[in-house]
Design a protein around this motif. Structure first.
Motif: not given
Length: 368
Positions: A249-253
């Motif tokens: 799960v990409d939480i970038t930004g």
């Protein structure tokens, strides 16, 4: 045209050691339900042949309710069923195979030497053999060749193509090409191979139809096949009640909780997952154990079973001053190299040192 169902490596009554006892028992019950789904696929496709290519059982110890469920399913199958015991369930006097009342349309191979079964009503012949011990140094196809005239030739074997020195029935591409078989149904490899070909012989491993751990991830199932005019086509049919998955799960930004919630809206709640948070995190916020606990609880409340790890990294912008001929540049270059060389479990601590070090060098407040 002949249609067939090719399954292998059901590993019925597997212990599921990684799960709590109540969940392990539930997973074994779900394995028995897998048998019903297998029969439904065979009936709906109206297959002519069924191949069960070894490791039907996980061990020699099989629960009575498992044998009962298996007997009921096999009775319901109308097509001839061929079963080749594998390394987990070799054919011996003490094995469940020797004590089980097999229906008349089920053929159990019992010897290491390939046996031939003619099916004149189908214009076909099936060859197969059995493991009779947990290891088999001699390959099941060693010196084998099917000499058929006017009949479609199938093979039902448990074997390993990974090494000619395998202890689990080594098979080579050359032996497959020389076998004279139209289709070679194999078991032992737990990942679906897709259709393969050596010479004029098609072959495949369907993989296990139900994963048992994180070394068996993704969709699991069986093959529905068709043989016509010497050509074989295979269709993968997913059967697993639960999948083992390792999603990221990409939480970038994004707020981590919002990112995870959005992911859950697209996921199957029946699955067993090891989630990893990835991407670039807020440079001014330290990963917090309380936050990770709350995120883990969110995932665990949705999935059958879930764990969560933090593999996020500092933003790339944080490293922008590496090239400077300054104390800050020297610090960043040194820390970047240390992080690259460090074991994965030590990198979060080193990244924390970078954040605190930059704050000190730049006279800012310490990060949260």
């Amino acid at each position: 045209m002949l249609t067939f169902l090719h399954a292998a490596d059901l590993h019925l009554d597997a212990p599921f050691h990684a799960l709590p006892p109540d969940r392990a028992a539930e997973r074994r019950r779900e394995q028995r339900q897998l048998l019903t789904r297998l029969a439904q696929v065979a009936q709906q496709a109206q297959v002519d042949l069924v191949f069960l290519c070894g490791d039907l059982f996980d061990s020699q110890r099989v629960r009575p309710e498992t044998l009962q469920a298996l007997h009921q399913v096999l009775e319901e199958m109308e097509a001839p069923v061929f079963l080749a015991p594998g390394n987990h369930d070799p054919y011996t006097d003490a094995s469940p195979y020797g004590k089980f009342p097999w229906p008349s349309h089920v053929h159990l191979f019992t010897t290491p030497t390939p046996e031939r079964v003619a099916l004149p009503q189908l214009g076909a012949v099936v060859y197969g053999s059995a493991f009779t011990a947990p290891h088999r140094m001699e390959g099941p196809l060693t010196g084998f060749h099917a000499q058929e005239e006017g009949a479609e030739a199938f093979g039902c074997f448990h074997g390993d193509l990974s090494s000619p020195h395998s202890r689990y029935g080594p098979i080579t591409p050359g032996e497959i090409a020389a076998s004279g078989l139209n289709y070679l149904a194999l078991g032992h490899i737990h990942a679906a191979s897709g259709p393969q070909r050596a010479g004029k012989t098609y072959y495949a491993w369907p993989g296990c139809p139900e994963g048992r751990g994180f070394d068996e991830t993704g969709d699991k199932g069986v093959y529905l096949g068709q043989l016509e005019g010497g050509h074989v086509s295979l269709e993968f049919v997913p059967l697993a009640r639960r999948r083992y998955l390792t999603p990221e799960v990409d939480i970038t930004g994004q707020d981590p909780a919002q990112a995870l919630t959005a992911f859950l809206q697209t996921a199957r709640s029946e699955d067993i997952v090891r989630l990893a948070l990835v991407g670039e995190r807020d440079p001014d916020r330290e990963p917090d154990l309380t936050d990770l606990t709350a995120l883990t609880a969110l995932a665990s409340g949705y999935f059958y079973s879930a764990s969560l790890t933090d593999r996020t990294t500092l933003p790339q912008a944080l490293w922008a001053r590496q090239g400077e001929d300054t104390l800050t540049g020297l610090f960043l270059r040194t820390m970047a190299q240390r992080i690259q060389e460090a074991p994965a479990d030590q990198r979060p601590l080193l990244e924390r040192a970078v954040r605190f070090g930059l704050a000190a060098l730049e006279g800012r407040e310490e990060p949260q």
